[in-house]
Write an enzyme that holds these catalytic residues in place. Structure first.
Site, short mmCIF file in Angstrom:
data_model
loop_
_atom_site.label_atom_id
_atom_site.label_comp_id
_atom_site.label_asym_id
_atom_site.label_seq_id
_atom_site.Cartn_x
_atom_site.Cartn_y
_atom_site.Cartn_z
N HIS A 1 1.29 -0.83 -0.04
CA HIS A 1 -0.37 -0.07 0.23
C HIS A 1 0.92 0.94 0.32
O HIS A 1 1.09 2.05 -0.46
CB HIS A 1 -0.77 -0.15 1.10
CG HIS A 1 -1.45 0.80 1.02
ND1 HIS A 1 -3.05 1.40 0.69
CD2 HIS A 1 -1.96 2.23 2.11
CE1 HIS A 1 -3.20 2.57 1.42
NE2 HIS A 1 -2.72 2.61 1.74
N GLU A 2 1.80 1.34 0.87
CA GLU A 2 2.75 2.92 1.43
C GLU A 2 3.50 2.84 -0.15
O GLU A 2 4.23 3.74 -0.88
CB GLU A 2 3.62 2.89 2.44
CG GLU A 2 2.77 2.56 3.68
CD GLU A 2 1.61 3.78 3.69
OE1 GLU A 2 1.88 4.94 2.86
OE2 GLU A 2 0.89 3.60 4.52
N HIS B 1 1.57 4.11 -2.89
CA HIS B 1 1.33 5.79 -3.04
C HIS B 1 3.05 6.36 -3.71
O HIS B 1 2.46 7.65 -4.29
CB HIS B 1 1.90 6.43 -1.49
CG HIS B 1 0.31 6.13 -0.78
ND1 HIS B 1 -1.07 6.30 -1.58
CD2 HIS B 1 -0.14 5.72 0.60
CE1 HIS B 1 -1.78 6.37 -0.49
NE2 HIS B 1 -1.50 5.54 0.11
N HIS C 1 -5.69 6.84 -2.38
CA HIS C 1 -6.36 6.00 -1.67
C HIS C 1 -7.84 5.42 -2.82
O HIS C 1 -8.39 6.43 -3.33
CB HIS C 1 -7.27 6.81 -0.25
CG HIS C 1 -6.37 6.18 0.41
ND1 HIS C 1 -5.61 7.13 1.45
CD2 HIS C 1 -5.17 5.61 0.84
CE1 HIS C 1 -4.43 7.11 2.21
NE2 HIS C 1 -4.33 5.99 2.19
N CYS C 2 -8.16 4.30 -2.60
CA CYS C 2 -9.19 3.68 -3.84
C CYS C 2 -10.09 3.37 -2.96
O CYS C 2 -10.35 2.97 -1.65
CB CYS C 2 -8.22 2.19 -4.51
SG CYS C 2 -9.79 1.47 -5.64
N CYS D 1 -9.55 -3.61 -2.39
CA CYS D 1 -7.59 -3.01 -3.15
C CYS D 1 -7.50 -2.81 -2.65
O CYS D 1 -7.14 -2.23 -1.05
CB CYS D 1 -8.36 -1.94 -4.15
SG CYS D 1 -7.20 -0.98 -4.86
N CYS E 1 -6.99 -2.83 -7.46
CA CYS E 1 -8.05 -3.09 -8.26
C CYS E 1 -7.42 -3.18 -9.81
O CYS E 1 -6.48 -2.50 -10.13
CB CYS E 1 -9.74 -2.33 -7.76
SG CYS E 1 -9.24 -0.85 -7.72
N CYS F 1 -6.86 0.78 -10.84
CA CYS F 1 -5.18 1.17 -9.79
C CYS F 1 -4.17 -0.02 -10.24
O CYS F 1 -3.22 1.03 -11.35
CB CYS F 1 -4.76 0.68 -7.87
SG CYS F 1 -6.37 2.00 -6.76
ZN LIG Z 1 -2.51 5.54 2.80
ZN LIG Z 2 -7.68 0.54 -6.74
#
Ligand SMILES: [Zn+2]
Ligand SMILES: [Zn+2]
Length: 186
Positions: A135-136, A139, A145-146, A151, A170, A173
């Site tokens: 996740h990080e 970025h 953010h989704c 996701c 997803c 993304c």
């Molecule tokens: Zn985040």
């Molecule tokens: Zn997403």
């Protein structure tokens, strides 16, 4: 130390984080999602410089800046993994922080064992940490953010949210990531 090859994503365990099975899992997952080579390079011995004595927590933005400065020059991204509790001034704590579209991000394992007994839930704990790392890093590849709960770029406020999301991007993304990686490869 030899410089890692170009476009490497550097994984930097910090402090007492010495669990090689966790670091190997993170490395495999980064390779699966971002399709870039990884290298494990401990860049920092500790993060005591970022300690806020009043909050007794560590300021994640100062650690990010330091990781950014210390990262090997030809590396593409760097992710630091710490075991201490992180904060940014507007929040009580954070699981991690990233430079949006930048080079560095960080994840803390500190709160991700919530609700687990570590004797039989190690894999859930490791999966949570790995999801937050992806996740990080997302970025740093400019992903935001989704709204899709499944996701991996979905914003998680609790460990329940982390457990509820998948370990995938997803389709939306994923396309954004592919475009971003193409840009960086030029
Ligand atoms: Zn985040
Ligand atoms: Zn997403």
């Amino acid at each position: 130390m030899n410089d890692p090859p170009e476009h490497t994503i550097v994984i930097s365990p910090i402090g007492d984080l010495k669990d090689t099975s966790l670091v190997n899992l993170i490395s495999r997952e980064i390779d699966r999602i971002f399709n870039q080579p990884t290298e494990i390079v401990p860049l920092l011995k500790d993060v005591n410089f970022a300690l806020d004595p009043v909050r007794n927590q560590f300021h994640s933005t100062s650690i990010l800046e330091k990781l950014d400065r210390l990262s090997p020059i030809n590396s593409m991204k760097v992710v630091g993994i710490v075991m201490v509790d992180l904060f940014i001034p507007i929040l009580t704590h954070v699981y991690g922080e990233a430079q949006l579209g930048g080079k560095a991000c960080i994840v803390s394992t500190y709160r991700l064992n919530e609700g687990l007994s570590l004797t039989n839930s190690v894999h859930i704990y490791h999966n949570r940490i790995t999801k937050e790392v992806i996740h990080e890093l997302g970025h740093t590849f400019n992903l935001r953010h989704c709204p899709d709960n499944f996701c991996i770029m979905h914003y998680c406020r609790t460990v329940k949210d982390v457990d509820g999301k998948s370990d995938q991007l997803c389709r939306y993304c994923k396309t954004l990531l592919e475009d971003e990686i193409k840009k960086l490869a030029k």
